[in-house]
Design an enzyme around this catalytic site. Sequence first.
Site, short mmCIF file in Angstrom:
data_model
loop_
_atom_site.label_atom_id
_atom_site.label_comp_id
_atom_site.label_asym_id
_atom_site.label_seq_id
_atom_site.Cartn_x
_atom_site.Cartn_y
_atom_site.Cartn_z
N CYS B 84 42.29 57.25 53.89
CA CYS B 84 43.62 56.65 53.98
C CYS B 84 44.31 56.65 52.61
O CYS B 84 44.68 57.70 52.12
CB CYS B 84 43.53 55.26 54.60
SG CYS B 84 45.13 54.64 55.20
N HIS B 184 39.87 55.66 59.64
CA HIS B 184 38.97 54.81 58.85
C HIS B 184 37.54 54.78 59.41
O HIS B 184 37.21 53.89 60.20
CB HIS B 184 39.51 53.38 58.82
CG HIS B 184 40.71 53.22 57.96
ND1 HIS B 184 40.65 52.80 56.66
CD2 HIS B 184 42.03 53.45 58.23
CE1 HIS B 184 41.86 52.76 56.15
NE2 HIS B 184 42.72 53.15 57.08
N GLU B 186 34.95 53.75 57.99
CA GLU B 186 34.25 52.53 57.56
C GLU B 186 34.52 51.36 58.49
O GLU B 186 33.80 50.36 58.43
CB GLU B 186 34.64 52.18 56.11
CG GLU B 186 35.96 51.45 55.92
CD GLU B 186 37.18 52.36 55.99
OE1 GLU B 186 37.06 53.48 56.53
OE2 GLU B 186 38.25 51.93 55.54
#
Lengths: 78, 217
Positions: B84, B184, B186
């Site tokens: 990002c 994302h 994560e």
Amino acid sequence: MRARVLIRPKAGILDPQGQAVERALPALGFSGVANVHVGRLVELDVDDASQLPGMCERLLANPLIEDYEIIEGVAAHS
Amino acid sequence: MKFGVIRFPGTCDDVDAQLAAGRVGDAELLWHRDRDLRGVDAVIVPGGFSYGDYLRAGAIARFAPVMSQVIEFAHAGGLVFGICNGFQILCEAGLLPGALLVNDHLKFVFRQVNLDVVDADTAFTRSCPPRLSIPVKHTTGRYYSPTPVQVVLRYSAGENPNGSQDDIAGVINAEGNVFGMMPHPEHAVDPLTGSSDGLRMFESIRASVEARVGAGA
């Protein structure tokens, strides 16, 4: 010296901000508006104006997606 | 192996990235003023709003002291993974081609998307299945490049959330050691939050680092 840098989205790259403003103006009753583009304005005092293109290339603009125009010797900001 | 996660002022996904990387290896935070990567094996440039996104997303972070170390690390072949805002920073730094523009609809977008892994033969996707379910959350995610790029991830048909050119969600450099993506991974490391597909990317990096060590590189 006071300088002004105008930064515009490059021609051909979709400018959704410009489109949104273009659509908003008729909604307020303003007619005959076309080709609206939204960019950025940077004003700065510089000792050496010859450094301005380098500043634009490396930081103030992203030459991949933006064009810039340097205007030297503008009136001082109050 | 050890991951290093960069934290700039305004970064907000550093702890999630550290926790995700921590599931497959050791992970420590690196501060933007650091001039030493502390011997990490891979660098993660996480998401957020580094330096308030002033001027352009990623434009200021690119000149942070730690970034000169990251650039040197990348030029030496080290694995660098931008997520990002990290993707935006790597593009601004010239480590990846192209740029990220404001979404075509001008709105913040936050939703789960399906991604097609169009290149599973990279250091970052070698452990990935053909399709991943991972969330996106951004306002400036419309990828653009005037020149051809090596695409690794695309938004699945009909799921492009931002108007990205050719549905591009992630690109890698020509050398294959610097990778950036807007979604994302994560935030997708536990079934509790809907998907653990993102973990495959961290596992890919670990496998790549271990293969390099095993090969004596």
